[in-house]
Each structure stands twice: as structure tokens, then as C-alpha cells.
Design an enzyme around this catalytic site. Sequence first.
Site, short mmCIF file in Angstrom:
data_model
loop_
_atom_site.label_atom_id
_atom_site.label_comp_id
_atom_site.label_asym_id
_atom_site.label_seq_id
_atom_site.Cartn_x
_atom_site.Cartn_y
_atom_site.Cartn_z
N ARG A 63 125.36 18.48 103.31
CA ARG A 63 125.08 19.81 103.86
C ARG A 63 124.68 19.76 105.33
O ARG A 63 124.83 20.75 106.05
CB ARG A 63 124.05 20.54 102.99
CG ARG A 63 124.64 20.93 101.64
CD ARG A 63 123.61 21.66 100.78
NE ARG A 63 122.54 20.80 100.35
CZ ARG A 63 122.53 20.10 99.22
NH1 ARG A 63 123.55 20.17 98.40
NH2 ARG A 63 121.50 19.34 98.90
N GLU A 100 113.53 7.87 93.14
CA GLU A 100 112.58 7.80 92.04
C GLU A 100 112.90 6.58 91.16
O GLU A 100 112.03 5.82 90.77
CB GLU A 100 112.70 9.10 91.23
CG GLU A 100 111.52 9.38 90.37
CD GLU A 100 111.68 10.73 89.68
OE1 GLU A 100 112.58 11.51 90.06
OE2 GLU A 100 110.90 10.96 88.74
P1 AMP Z 1 114.47 13.71 100.36
O1 AMP Z 1 115.10 12.38 100.69
O2 AMP Z 1 113.57 13.66 99.16
O3 AMP Z 1 113.78 14.33 101.57
O4 AMP Z 1 115.66 14.69 99.92
C1 AMP Z 1 116.43 15.30 100.88
C2 AMP Z 1 117.87 15.45 100.47
O5 AMP Z 1 118.00 15.89 99.12
C3 AMP Z 1 118.54 16.48 101.34
O6 AMP Z 1 119.83 15.98 101.72
C4 AMP Z 1 118.61 17.73 100.49
O7 AMP Z 1 119.85 18.36 100.67
C5 AMP Z 1 118.42 17.25 99.06
N1 AMP Z 1 117.36 17.99 98.33
C6 AMP Z 1 116.19 17.46 97.89
N2 AMP Z 1 115.45 18.38 97.25
C7 AMP Z 1 116.15 19.54 97.30
C8 AMP Z 1 115.91 20.88 96.84
N3 AMP Z 1 114.79 21.24 96.20
N4 AMP Z 1 116.85 21.82 97.08
C9 AMP Z 1 117.98 21.49 97.75
N5 AMP Z 1 118.27 20.26 98.20
C10 AMP Z 1 117.37 19.27 97.98
#
Ligand code: AMP
Length: 176
Positions: A63, A100
Site C-alpha cells: 500500500r 509475532e
Molecule cells: P508493523 O510492522 O507492525 O508496523 O505493521 C505495518 C504493516 O502492516 C503496514 O504495511 C500495514 O499496512 C500493515 N498493518 C498492520 N496493522 C494494520 C492494521 N490494523 N490495519 C491495516 N494495516 C495494518
Amino acid sequence: MDQRLETIKKSIRDIEDFPKPGIVFKDITTLLNDAQAYKALMEHLYDRYKGYELDFIAGIDARGFIFGAALANMLGVGFVPVRKKGKLPSTTISQKYSLEYGYDEVEIHLDAFRRKKNAQVLLIDDLIATGGTAKAAVDLINKTEALCVECCFIINLEALGGTDKLEAPVYSVLKV
Ligand code: AMP
């Protein structure tokens, strides 16, 4: 909150229990198919970054490509995709990060920033949650001769503290 941010915020849809129970997924497809909201977001990003001396925008798979590529075109700079492992055809460098359970890996082309020595790069993604993905992408950019000068997210899930992991400055359009 200014009118433009209100329009952007209202256009993003919450999907409960996706992709698994307990997660509220921030669905930006409803922003993209609302021409007024998508335009408001791109104008907001353009206004923020038009004064920066950027050489490239790097967008995170998938995205981050949508916003990053559109903004790069508006600013007249190049776009670099940060991809999930195994998708890029030429020589890559990669960075692992923990999930995780287990780990994932992001990659860029080794020569992605070759057009500009010590390139200044803006990293962009739709959302930051735990920050693991963005940290890996920043580390990846900084492994080259380029420098990540800022990370930009449309949505920051603030309670998860993901931005604390990032060494680069952070800008979030919306904090949730
Ligand atoms: P993180 O590595 O945990 O910061 O996760 C970020 C990535 O996961 C991004 O590329 C987001 O598009 C996706 N992502 C994680 N949580 C969500 C959420 N609640 N809603 C939409 N996309 C998420």
C-alpha cells in the site's frame, strides 16, 4: 482538525477481526475510491514535502506504493519499491524483521539510488503498527549510500508505539 484531514479520516473504513480476531484493520481502499478524499490526501502530502530536498521516495509493499508513487510523481522525484522477499528481479539487499511468529524480509535493488550520490529518501507506508516493517525498511535504505530523512505514514496506531523504533523523523497524517 482541518477540513481536508476530516475528509481523509472519514474515508478510511474499520474492518473488525481482519485478518484475525482482535485486529481492527484500517481499510484504505475506501479512501482510494473516494476521489475527493484521495485528492485531499495527496495535496496534503504535497504541501508537506514540496519544500524538502528529496531525491527519492521509497514505498513499502504494497500500500506504500500507491501513495509513494503518486507523491513521487507530483514532486518530480524517483520512486523506489521496498518489496517483500523474492519479488525484485535484479541484485538486491535485504533486511529481516521479527513477526509475532517467525520473521519476514524486505528487499530493495542494490542500485536503486544510483542516480544520486548520498540520496535523500522519504519512506512512506499506509500505516505503522508495531513499527517492525518500517524499521527494516529504514535500515535497508541506510545500508546503501542513501539516507532516510523522514518516514511518513497515513495512519499511526499510536498506542503500539511503533514510531519509537525508528531512528528517522516521523510524520503521520492521522494518529489513531
Ligand atoms: P508493523 O510492522 O507492525 O508496523 O505493521 C505495518 C504493516 O502492516 C503496514 O504495511 C500495514 O499496512 C500493515 N498493518 C498492520 N496493522 C494494520 C492494521 N490494523 N490495519 C491495516 N494495516 C495494518
